[in-house]
Design a protein around this motif. Structure first.
Motif, short mmCIF file in Angstrom:
data_model
loop_
_atom_site.label_atom_id
_atom_site.label_comp_id
_atom_site.label_asym_id
_atom_site.label_seq_id
_atom_site.Cartn_x
_atom_site.Cartn_y
_atom_site.Cartn_z
N LEU A 171 0.92 -1.19 -0.08
CA LEU A 171 -0.05 -0.04 -0.03
C LEU A 171 0.83 1.22 -0.10
O LEU A 171 0.53 2.32 -0.71
CB LEU A 171 -1.16 0.15 1.18
N PHE A 172 1.91 1.19 0.84
CA PHE A 172 2.71 2.33 0.80
C PHE A 172 3.38 2.70 -0.32
O PHE A 172 3.73 3.83 -1.02
CB PHE A 172 3.69 2.10 2.00
N LEU A 173 3.91 1.51 -1.01
CA LEU A 173 4.44 1.49 -2.25
C LEU A 173 3.65 2.20 -3.28
O LEU A 173 4.15 2.90 -4.22
CB LEU A 173 4.93 0.07 -2.95
N ILE B 41 3.57 5.73 -2.78
CA ILE B 41 4.95 6.54 -3.48
C ILE B 41 4.97 6.85 -5.11
O ILE B 41 5.58 7.84 -5.28
CB ILE B 41 6.25 5.83 -2.63
N HIS B 42 4.49 5.76 -5.49
CA HIS B 42 4.76 5.76 -7.05
C HIS B 42 3.83 6.94 -7.39
O HIS B 42 4.08 7.61 -8.54
CB HIS B 42 4.10 4.41 -7.57
N PHE C 41 7.25 12.46 -3.34
CA PHE C 41 7.91 13.86 -2.61
C PHE C 41 7.12 13.91 -1.36
O PHE C 41 7.50 14.70 -0.43
CB PHE C 41 7.92 14.99 -3.40
N HIS C 42 5.84 13.25 -1.39
CA HIS C 42 5.15 13.55 -0.26
C HIS C 42 5.39 12.64 1.11
O HIS C 42 5.14 12.80 2.24
CB HIS C 42 3.62 13.23 -0.29
N VAL D 76 11.47 1.49 -4.82
CA VAL D 76 11.46 2.94 -4.74
C VAL D 76 12.70 3.73 -4.91
O VAL D 76 12.71 4.83 -4.72
CB VAL D 76 10.70 3.36 -3.48
N ILE D 77 13.97 3.02 -5.21
CA ILE D 77 15.05 3.79 -5.10
C ILE D 77 15.25 4.81 -6.19
O ILE D 77 16.04 5.62 -6.06
CB ILE D 77 16.27 2.62 -5.45
N GLU D 78 14.54 4.83 -7.17
CA GLU D 78 14.60 5.82 -7.98
C GLU D 78 14.12 7.12 -7.45
O GLU D 78 14.62 8.10 -8.15
CB GLU D 78 13.79 5.48 -9.67
N TYR D 79 13.02 7.35 -6.57
CA TYR D 79 12.69 8.30 -6.16
C TYR D 79 13.80 8.96 -5.02
O TYR D 79 13.52 10.12 -4.63
CB TYR D 79 11.21 8.27 -5.41
#
Length: 270
Positions: free
Chosen positions: A26-28, A31-32, A36-37, A77-80
């Protein structure tokens, strides 16, 4: 009563694992949508990962769901958060180099998947990635070996198609030559079998195969065939290193594990 208590504890553990995985997914997804939030939340997740890694090192043989799933989550999520997650590849490589032979297969696979995800995102040098990942064949894990073999072939195919000049091919040929000559024998055999499959898929031509023929002849002198010990065998039309296309099939086995720098086996734990 004791059996009932164990069953109840197992059910609670399973529910906790399922909830943890659900919350991560859900968190993933959040993030997508707006990465930035969630910078502050990611700081907490990174601290959570560091604690999980410490716990993992204290008992590297258990099926550590938290460490394994956080590893894959961070890769996704590493790209962010590239700067904040710069530690991830070195940390996971260190874990595999130190504990791959004793890791629970589930945890080991998740660590490898983490590295392949980051490589596919273009955030880890592909040659460096291949150099590390191919040495994981030394681990006795057939399921992992199948996964690694498919990943390596797909990665090389994509890499060669993306880079039309000969620079990448030269680097790859140098890597495989070194593996054939210097690596652990298990890794050397797998390296040759992978080159054979690339040849059959016409990713590499006859000229490239002839370029590694000398290394093959030195390593497997006089051999009529090369087998990796699973059910994957390559037979030569005219002996090791000949010009004729090799016969055989790659990918019949299931996945397996790592080797350290210079072809040395990975440590069994610290």
């Amino acid at each position: 009563i004791e059996a009932s208590s164990k069953a109840a504890d197992k059910a609670v553990t399973l529910n906790n694992v399922n909830k943890f995985e659900h919350d991560l997914n859900l968190f993933l997804s959040k993030i997508h949508q707006t990465p930035f939030h969630y910078k502050e939340e990611m700081v907490i997740k990174i601290a959570e990962f560091n604690d999980a890694f410490t716990d993992f090192k204290e008992n590297s043989q258990k099926r550590d769901e938290k460490f394994a799933r956080l590893t894959v989550f961070l890769a996704n999520v590493i790209e962010y958060y590239q700067k904040d997650l710069a530690f991830l590849v070195p940390t996971v490589c260190d874990a595999l180099s130190s504990y791959a032979n004793v890791m629970h297969p589930f945890v080991r696979m998740k660590c490898v998947q983490c590295l392949t995800i980051i490589t596919k995102k273009g955030l880890w040098d592909p040659i460096e990635s291949l150099t590390f990942i191919i040495k994981l064949f030394i681990v006795k894990d057939k399921e992992l070996r199948t996964f690694l073999g498919n990943h390596i072939i797909a990665s090389i195919k994509k890499l060669v198609e993306k880079n039309k000049d000969n620079t990448v091919k030269t680097k790859l040929q140098k890597l495989f030559n070194e593996l054939l000559v210097d690596a652990n024998e298990k890794v050397a055999k797998r390296a040759f079998l992978i080159m054979t499959e690339l040849y059959k898929k016409q990713i590499y031509g006859r000229e490239t195969r002839c370029g590694i023929a000398e290394s093959v002849a030195r390593r497997f002198a006089g051999a009529a065939e090369v087998s990796d010990g699973d059910d994957i065998t390559v037979s030569f039309a005219d002996g090791a290193g000949g010009d004729a296309p090799p016969r055989g099939k790659f990918g019949g086995g299931k996945p397996g594990g790592p080797g350290g720098k210079g072809g040395k086996p990975f440590a069994g734990g610290k």
